[in-house]
Design a protein around this motif. Structure first.
Motif, PDB file in Angstrom:
ATOM      1  N   CYS A 284       0.930  -1.223   0.156  1.00 55.54           N
ATOM      2  CA  CYS A 284       0.088   0.039   0.159  1.00 55.54           C
ATOM      3  C   CYS A 284       0.917   1.363  -0.122  1.00 55.54           C
TER       4      CYS A 284
ATOM      5  N   CYS B 165      -0.424   4.417  -0.485  1.00 58.11           N
ATOM      6  CA  CYS B 165      -1.467   5.167  -0.494  1.00 58.11           C
ATOM      7  C   CYS B 165      -0.940   6.746   0.183  1.00 58.11           C
TER       8      CYS B 165
ATOM      9  N   CYS C  90      -6.516  -0.136  -2.435  1.00 54.32           N
ATOM     10  CA  CYS C  90      -7.220   0.775  -1.554  1.00 54.32           C
ATOM     11  C   CYS C  90      -8.432   1.353  -2.429  1.00 54.32           C
TER      12      CYS C  90
HETATM   13 ZN   LIG Z   1      -3.271   1.637  -0.321  1.00 58.80          ZN
END
Ligand SMILES: [Zn+2]
Length: 471
Positions: free
Chosen positions: A294, A296, A305
């Motif tokens: 991830c 993000c 996500c």
């Molecule tokens: Zn993510």
């Protein structure tokens, strides 16, 4: 002619079970007891949909059907520092929602699946109360400063509204459709209208002002979930026994029950979603050199996500909490076939014989002692040994084409892993439980070679970023 105020009443019907839920710990419960999620209620203790939820959903619908400036015009906006604009109040106010009579409640339990281990996260069991499919809601709106054209426009916008409301939207909850719209107008220059405006208010006033519902026979029979942007349907044949528990505590001597809805065994959407998310994260982790899946940031979500959504992250800048609803919707699927009962007797790691229950210390009752020491850890559970279920995923459309392509590739590769037995559903994956075979991958998904090529491109990109960093 004086000032005019317009009112709308909308009859919304849940096509799936759903609702807006509030976290609640039952009065007098043990501190560590299961967290309850109950339907939000208004001050009369009737289930309702909070006006903010309804207004937010309708605003998003206007923005999607018309454009962002129309959404700002109807729903107002905060002052914009750069443009030195004033704040503008919303033309539309949601006055209230009421569940119509006849709505039933159902209960669901679910656990969170850890993205790292693929197993349920301890302590994550939740019991949730939901309004059943078929529950209808009356929603009252007030609209100020509207022209005749605005009213026609709003009426058509309300008719085409297909909101997905509340919690669990990505696991097949909360899809609703509009059955009917009613409109009425008060002219405050007219003494009779002014009198009712002054003497009444809220949904009661709306009931008096608007005419009868204009039911749209076409909407009556339609199901918005029949018409997703893109749909994947995977037929799963059970190979190893499957046990997805219903989260209830089993009385001693009775088998752990599988989850059922209306008496029929089902594969939960949330189980399937958790398993797929976990495996796709695993595949991405193994591609990345740093083992992180991830990446993000607040305005750039990773593919996982983006696809599956997330809850309760904290913004670095404002420290506010925020969530994102994923672009995929999963659905519960009935499992055809009859459940049977399997008996397990765990083996003691030291003696190699059947394991026994540890003596519960503190009791001095001899009878208890004999009972416990002889009973062992024998336990039984309901399983589906054979049968078939469907994994159905609606793809609501990715804003980012690249993420959409990577997701398609990951789905195909995950299905290969499921068929190879690396990915299982429900309890006991390490004991051969939960294996399924998906026979229609070639028809339903991108070709395997294409999926592998997409992943290879990702690996090449990783290599290039790493070389850049080293140089
Ligand atoms: Zn993510």
């Amino acid at each position: 002619m004086g000032r005019q105020v317009d009112f709308f009443k909308v009859r919304l019907e849940f096509v799936e079970s759903g609702g807006v839920l509030a976290e609640q710990i039952p009065v007098g419960a043990e501190p560590e007891s299961t967290l309850q999620l109950c339907l939000e209620t208004d001050f009369t203790k009737r289930a309702h949909l909070p006006p903010t939820t309804v207004a937010g959903s309708l605003r998003a619908h206007v923005a999607a059907q018309r454009d962002a400036s129309e959404a700002r015009r109807y729903f107002g906006h905060a002052p914009d520092a750069e443009d030195d604009e004033r704040a503008v109040s919303s033309m539309i106010a949601v006055l209230g929602t009421r569940a119509c009579d006849g709505g039933q409640k159902e209960e669901r339990s679910r656990t969170a699946i850890s993205a790292h281990t693929g197993a349920p996260t301890p302590g994550s069991l939740r019991r949730a109360e939901l309004a059943t499919a078929g529950t209808a809601w009356d929603i009252s709106f007030r609209c100020d400063r509207a022209t005749r054209d605005d009213i026609d426009d709003l009426t058509s916008l309300l008719r085409s509204w297909r909101p997905i409301i509340g919690r669990g939207a990505t696991v097949g909850h909360g899809q609703a459709k509009v059955l009917a719209v009613a409109h009425g107008r008060l002219d405050l220059g007219n003494p009779a209208d002014l009198l009712s405006y002054l003497n009444s208010g809220g949904p009661i006033l709306v009931d008096d002002v608007v005419g009868a519902y204009d039911f749209d026979p076409q909407n009556e029979g339609s199901d918005p979930t029949d018409d997703p942007a893109e749909l994947y349907e995977l037929v799963c044949e059970i190979v190893g026994p499957i046990h997805v528990g219903d989260g209830s505590r089993t009385p001693r001597g009775e088998p752990s029950r599988i989850v059922r809805v209306d008496g029929k065994p089902i594969m939960l959407a949330s189980s399937v979603k958790g398993v797929l998310r976990s495996r796709m994260s695993y595949i991405l982790r193994s591609v990345r050199k740093d083992g992180e899946w991830c990446s993000c940031t607040e305005d750039d979500y990773c593919v996982i996500c983006h696809a599956f959504g997330f809850t309760d992250r904290q913004s670095r800048a404002s420290r506010a909490r925020y969530s994102y609803r994923g672009r995929l919707r999963f659905f519960d699927s009935p499992i055809d076939g009859e459940p049977s009962v399997r008996i397990n007797s765990p083996i003691d790691r030291f003696t190699g014989g059947a394991a026994h229950q540890t003596w519960p210390g503190g009791s001095d009752q001899a009878g208890d002692h004999r009972f416990w020491s002889r009973s062992g850890l024998l336990h039984s559970l309901e399983v589906m040994e054979t049968g078939r279920f469907r994994i159905r995923i609606d793809d609501l459309g990715f804003d980012d084409q690249h993420h959409g392509d990577v997701f398609k590739a990951l789905l195909r590769l995950t299905v290969e892993d499921i068929n190879d037995g690396h990915v299982t559903f429900g309890r006991g994956g390490t004991r051969g439980f939960g294996r399924v075979n998906i026979g229609n991958a070639d028809d339903a998904l991108v070709p395997l070679s294409e999926a592998q090529a997409t992943l290879r491109t990702l690996i090449d990109q990783e290599d290039r970023t790493r070389d850049d960093t080293l140089a």
